[in-house]
Design a protein around this motif. Structure first.
Motif, PDB file in Angstrom:
ATOM      1  N   LEU A  42      12.838  58.127 -47.993  1.00  0.00           N
ATOM      2  CA  LEU A  42      12.262  56.853 -48.401  1.00  0.00           C
ATOM      3  C   LEU A  42      10.767  56.760 -48.114  1.00  0.00           C
ATOM      4  N   GLY A  43      10.287  57.651 -47.257  1.00  0.00           N
ATOM      5  CA  GLY A  43       8.871  57.598 -46.888  1.00  0.00           C
ATOM      6  C   GLY A  43       8.529  56.313 -46.151  1.00  0.00           C
ATOM      7  N   SER A  44       9.450  55.880 -45.312  1.00  0.00           N
ATOM      8  CA  SER A  44       9.272  54.615 -44.590  1.00  0.00           C
ATOM      9  C   SER A  44       9.486  54.844 -43.102  1.00  0.00           C
ATOM     10  N   GLU A  45       8.904  53.965 -42.308  1.00  0.00           N
ATOM     11  CA  GLU A  45       9.054  54.109 -40.872  1.00  0.00           C
ATOM     12  C   GLU A  45      10.438  53.675 -40.419  1.00  0.00           C
ATOM     13  N   GLY A  46      10.823  54.159 -39.257  1.00  0.00           N
ATOM     14  CA  GLY A  46      12.169  53.970 -38.751  1.00  0.00           C
ATOM     15  C   GLY A  46      12.622  52.548 -38.588  1.00  0.00           C
ATOM     16  N   SER A  47      11.746  51.668 -38.113  1.00  0.00           N
ATOM     17  CA  SER A  47      12.181  50.301 -37.867  1.00  0.00           C
ATOM     18  C   SER A  47      12.569  49.608 -39.164  1.00  0.00           C
ATOM     19  N   ALA A  48      11.833  49.862 -40.232  1.00  0.00           N
ATOM     20  CA  ALA A  48      12.144  49.227 -41.517  1.00  0.00           C
ATOM     21  C   ALA A  48      13.481  49.724 -42.056  1.00  0.00           C
ATOM     22  N   VAL A  49      13.700  51.035 -41.987  1.00  0.00           N
ATOM     23  CA  VAL A  49      14.959  51.610 -42.457  1.00  0.00           C
ATOM     24  C   VAL A  49      16.117  51.117 -41.602  1.00  0.00           C
ATOM     25  N   SER A  50      15.943  51.126 -40.296  1.00  0.00           N
ATOM     26  CA  SER A  50      17.002  50.670 -39.390  1.00  0.00           C
ATOM     27  C   SER A  50      17.344  49.205 -39.629  1.00  0.00           C
ATOM     28  N   GLN A  51      16.343  48.387 -39.876  1.00  0.00           N
ATOM     29  CA  GLN A  51      16.576  46.968 -40.137  1.00  0.00           C
ATOM     30  C   GLN A  51      17.412  46.784 -41.403  1.00  0.00           C
ATOM     31  N   GLN A  52      17.090  47.531 -42.444  1.00  0.00           N
ATOM     32  CA  GLN A  52      17.837  47.400 -43.698  1.00  0.00           C
ATOM     33  C   GLN A  52      19.246  47.986 -43.568  1.00  0.00           C
ATOM     34  N   LEU A  53      19.390  49.050 -42.812  1.00  0.00           N
ATOM     35  CA  LEU A  53      20.726  49.599 -42.556  1.00  0.00           C
ATOM     36  C   LEU A  53      21.585  48.602 -41.794  1.00  0.00           C
ATOM     37  N   ALA A  54      20.975  47.863 -40.882  1.00  0.00           N
ATOM     38  CA  ALA A  54      21.727  46.853 -40.128  1.00  0.00           C
ATOM     39  C   ALA A  54      22.281  45.782 -41.065  1.00  0.00           C
ATOM     40  N   VAL A  55      21.505  45.377 -42.051  1.00  0.00           N
ATOM     41  CA  VAL A  55      21.982  44.397 -43.028  1.00  0.00           C
ATOM     42  C   VAL A  55      23.140  44.985 -43.825  1.00  0.00           C
ATOM     43  N   LEU A  56      22.979  46.220 -44.281  1.00  0.00           N
ATOM     44  CA  LEU A  56      24.039  46.865 -45.065  1.00  0.00           C
ATOM     45  C   LEU A  56      25.315  47.030 -44.241  1.00  0.00           C
ATOM     46  N   ARG A  57      25.161  47.339 -42.955  1.00  0.00           N
ATOM     47  CA  ARG A  57      26.329  47.446 -42.066  1.00  0.00           C
ATOM     48  C   ARG A  57      27.002  46.091 -41.884  1.00  0.00           C
ATOM     49  N   SER A  58      26.197  45.054 -41.674  1.00  0.00           N
ATOM     50  CA  SER A  58      26.764  43.726 -41.428  1.00  0.00           C
ATOM     51  C   SER A  58      27.506  43.188 -42.645  1.00  0.00           C
ATOM     52  N   LYS A  59      27.137  43.641 -43.818  1.00  0.00           N
ATOM     53  CA  LYS A  59      27.801  43.217 -45.053  1.00  0.00           C
ATOM     54  C   LYS A  59      28.877  44.211 -45.485  1.00  0.00           C
ATOM     55  N   ASN A  60      29.158  45.177 -44.621  1.00  0.00           N
ATOM     56  CA  ASN A  60      30.210  46.181 -44.870  1.00  0.00           C
ATOM     57  C   ASN A  60      29.987  47.002 -46.136  1.00  0.00           C
ATOM     58  N   LEU A  61      28.734  47.329 -46.412  1.00  0.00           N
ATOM     59  CA  LEU A  61      28.428  48.168 -47.570  1.00  0.00           C
ATOM     60  C   LEU A  61      28.307  49.634 -47.195  1.00  0.00           C
ATOM     61  N   VAL A  62      28.068  49.903 -45.913  1.00  0.00           N
ATOM     62  CA  VAL A  62      27.984  51.286 -45.443  1.00  0.00           C
ATOM     63  C   VAL A  62      28.891  51.485 -44.243  1.00  0.00           C
ATOM     64  N   ASN A  63      29.329  52.718 -44.095  1.00  0.00           N
ATOM     65  CA  ASN A  63      30.095  53.151 -42.919  1.00  0.00           C
ATOM     66  C   ASN A  63      29.195  54.001 -42.050  1.00  0.00           C
ATOM     67  N   THR A  64      29.527  54.077 -40.779  1.00  0.00           N
ATOM     68  CA  THR A  64      28.809  54.967 -39.876  1.00  0.00           C
ATOM     69  C   THR A  64      29.810  55.842 -39.140  1.00  0.00           C
TER      70      THR A  64
END
Length: 109
Positions: A42-64
């Motif tokens: 994505l060419g993005s820094e970690g905090s931005a990616v982690s923040q968006q992953l947290a949203v996707l996790r909270s909405k059950n769109l991704v698994n970990t």
């Protein structure tokens, strides 16, 4: 239609309402990835990616899945891949319509 289904849809589409989240889902539709791989792609820094992953996790769109010290992300439902493909087709249709309209305008002048 059942209001709970409508509420689910509204929340689902809210989760998609950010360009980086959509891009993350597009990348994950190709292959499971960890945060470092996503940051690089994505060419993005970690905090931005982690923040968006947290949203996707909270909405059950991704698994970990934890693999040692690394967390690997994947799509929770493979139909998300199809939804993204349909959205792309809709975009392409609108683009074709816009190009056709511009060509018509150009030909009238």
């Amino acid at each position: 239609m059942d209001k709970s289904v409508q509420q689910f849809k509204a929340e689902f589409f809210k989760a998609l309402a950010h360009p980086m989240r959509i891009r993350i889902l597009e990348v994950l539709s190709q292959q499971d990835r960890n945060v470092n791989e996503l940051q690089s792609i994505l060419g993005s820094e970690g905090s931005a990616v982690s923040q968006q992953l947290a949203v996707l996790r909270s909405k059950n769109l991704v698994n970990t899945v934890k693999e040692g010290t690394t967390v690997v992300y994947s799509l929770r439902d493979p139909l998300i891949r199809d939804l993204l493909a349909v959205a792309r087709q809709i975009f392409d249709n609108h683009l074709v319509e816009s190009i056709t309209l511009l060509e018509d305008i150009r030909n009238q002048n």
